[in-house]
Write a protein that holds these residues in place. Sequence first.
Motif, PDB file in Angstrom:
ATOM      1  N   TYR A 292       0.866  -1.187   0.000  1.00 41.19           N
ATOM      2  CA  TYR A 292       0.000   0.000   0.000  1.00 41.19           C
ATOM      3  C   TYR A 292       0.898   1.230   0.000  1.00 41.19           C
ATOM      4  CZ  TYR A 292      -4.018   2.833   1.604  1.00 41.19           C
ATOM      5  OH  TYR A 292      -5.013   3.748   1.718  1.00 41.19           O
ATOM      6  N   GLY A 293       0.800   2.031  -1.051  1.00 41.27           N
ATOM      7  CA  GLY A 293       1.671   3.199  -1.169  1.00 41.27           C
ATOM      8  C   GLY A 293       1.023   4.450  -0.614  1.00 41.27           C
ATOM      9  N   ILE A 294       1.797   5.217   0.146  1.00 39.29           N
ATOM     10  CA  ILE A 294       1.321   6.495   0.674  1.00 39.29           C
ATOM     11  C   ILE A 294       2.426   7.531   0.534  1.00 39.29           C
ATOM     12  CG2 ILE A 294      -0.256   5.443   2.354  1.00 39.29           C
ATOM     13  CD1 ILE A 294       1.885   6.209   4.501  1.00 39.29           C
TER      14      ILE A 294
ATOM     15  N   ALA B  66       5.977   2.668   1.347  1.00 36.81           N
ATOM     16  CA  ALA B  66       5.170   1.481   1.075  1.00 36.81           C
ATOM     17  C   ALA B  66       4.903   0.781   2.405  1.00 36.81           C
ATOM     18  CB  ALA B  66       5.888   0.538   0.119  1.00 36.81           C
ATOM     19  N   LEU B  67       3.636   0.440   2.636  1.00 41.60           N
ATOM     20  CA  LEU B  67       3.229  -0.281   3.837  1.00 41.60           C
ATOM     21  C   LEU B  67       2.869  -1.706   3.449  1.00 41.60           C
ATOM     22  CD1 LEU B  67       0.822   2.452   5.257  1.00 41.60           C
ATOM     23  CD2 LEU B  67       3.229   2.093   5.851  1.00 41.60           C
ATOM     24  N   TYR B  68       3.138  -2.624   4.374  1.00 42.50           N
ATOM     25  CA  TYR B  68       2.903  -4.039   4.083  1.00 42.50           C
ATOM     26  C   TYR B  68       2.295  -4.704   5.306  1.00 42.50           C
ATOM     27  CZ  TYR B  68       6.893  -2.814   1.078  1.00 42.50           C
ATOM     28  OH  TYR B  68       7.754  -2.191   0.220  1.00 42.50           O
ATOM     29  N   ARG B  69       1.468  -5.700   5.043  1.00 48.53           N
ATOM     30  CA  ARG B  69       0.969  -6.549   6.126  1.00 48.53           C
ATOM     31  C   ARG B  69       1.353  -7.981   5.820  1.00 48.53           C
ATOM     32  NH1 ARG B  69      -5.138  -7.138   8.558  1.00 48.53           N
ATOM     33  NH2 ARG B  69      -4.624  -8.864   9.933  1.00 48.53           N
ATOM     34  N   VAL B  70       1.976  -8.633   6.790  1.00 50.33           N
ATOM     35  CA  VAL B  70       2.294 -10.057   6.679  1.00 50.33           C
ATOM     36  C   VAL B  70       1.735 -10.710   7.936  1.00 50.33           C
ATOM     37  CG1 VAL B  70       4.099 -11.802   6.467  1.00 50.33           C
ATOM     38  CG2 VAL B  70       4.414  -9.552   5.399  1.00 50.33           C
ATOM     39  N   GLY B  71       0.641 -11.449   7.809  1.00 52.57           N
ATOM     40  CA  GLY B  71      -0.042 -11.965   8.998  1.00 52.57           C
ATOM     41  C   GLY B  71      -0.525 -10.783   9.822  1.00 52.57           C
ATOM     42  N   ASN B  72      -0.133 -10.754  11.092  1.00 52.12           N
ATOM     43  CA  ASN B  72      -0.514  -9.612  11.925  1.00 52.12           C
ATOM     44  C   ASN B  72       0.650  -8.659  12.155  1.00 52.12           C
ATOM     45  OD1 ASN B  72      -3.265 -10.169  12.308  1.00 52.12           O
ATOM     46  ND2 ASN B  72      -2.725 -11.772  13.792  1.00 52.12           N
ATOM     47  N   GLU B  73       1.684  -8.780  11.319  1.00 53.32           N
ATOM     48  CA  GLU B  73       2.825  -7.873  11.416  1.00 53.32           C
ATOM     49  C   GLU B  73       2.742  -6.845  10.296  1.00 53.32           C
ATOM     50  OE1 GLU B  73       5.158  -8.026  13.801  1.00 53.32           O
ATOM     51  OE2 GLU B  73       4.135  -9.743  14.705  1.00 53.32           O
TER      52      GLU B  73
ATOM     53  N   ILE C 145      11.497  -6.827   3.269  1.00 56.36           N
ATOM     54  CA  ILE C 145      10.809  -5.656   3.835  1.00 56.36           C
ATOM     55  C   ILE C 145      11.094  -5.485   5.321  1.00 56.36           C
ATOM     56  CG2 ILE C 145       8.972  -5.695   2.100  1.00 56.36           C
ATOM     57  CD1 ILE C 145       7.131  -6.922   4.270  1.00 56.36           C
ATOM     58  N   ARG C 146      11.643  -6.511   5.977  1.00 56.23           N
ATOM     59  CA  ARG C 146      11.938  -6.398   7.413  1.00 56.23           C
ATOM     60  C   ARG C 146      13.229  -5.641   7.645  1.00 56.23           C
ATOM     61  NH1 ARG C 146      11.508 -12.777   8.073  1.00 56.23           N
ATOM     62  NH2 ARG C 146      12.817 -12.455   6.225  1.00 56.23           N
ATOM     63  N   THR C 147      14.192  -5.841   6.751  1.00 60.28           N
ATOM     64  CA  THR C 147      15.519  -5.261   6.949  1.00 60.28           C
ATOM     65  C   THR C 147      15.882  -4.260   5.866  1.00 60.28           C
ATOM     66  OG1 THR C 147      16.524  -7.001   5.616  1.00 60.28           O
ATOM     67  CG2 THR C 147      16.316  -7.411   7.992  1.00 60.28           C
ATOM     68  N   GLY C 148      15.166  -4.303   4.735  1.00 56.11           N
ATOM     69  CA  GLY C 148      15.500  -3.455   3.604  1.00 56.11           C
ATOM     70  C   GLY C 148      16.598  -4.019   2.724  1.00 56.11           C
ATOM     71  N   GLU C 149      17.082  -5.202   3.078  1.00 58.11           N
ATOM     72  CA  GLU C 149      18.217  -5.769   2.348  1.00 58.11           C
ATOM     73  C   GLU C 149      17.877  -6.046   0.885  1.00 58.11           C
ATOM     74  OE1 GLU C 149      21.291  -9.579   2.557  1.00 58.11           O
ATOM     75  OE2 GLU C 149      19.571  -9.495   3.880  1.00 58.11           O
TER      76      GLU C 149
END
Length: 103
Positions: free
Chosen positions: A19-21, A29-36, A72-76
């Motif tokens: 989801y881009g804002i 960019a926002l992301y949902r993975v499960g409840n994270e 997306i967790r680390t940006g690597e």
Amino acid sequence: QGTWHDAAALSALSEGEPYGIEIGHHHIALYRVGNEYYATSNICTHAEALLSDGMLDGCEIECPLHMGRFDIRTGEALSSPVEIDIQTYPVRAAGDRLEVCLP
Ligand code: FES
């Protein structure tokens, strides 16, 4: 360090759908993975495509333009042609909203 900003309704964030804002001059960019939830810069470090137009596979976002991948967790930067890591931002839930911390 950083300032928390209101980013989106939690209900706007669906599993697997980036989801881009924009907040000021920041493209996020926002992301949902499960409840994270996660937030990264939305601009690919290779040639400026919007990652929110890409495909989310687990915790990897694939750029829509040349299929480079980032964690997306680390940006690597994970796979060619991307070489430069992407900025990530802390997020937190506040009621039914997601907030993101920007430098
Ligand atoms: Fe993202 Fe080329 S613009 S991989």
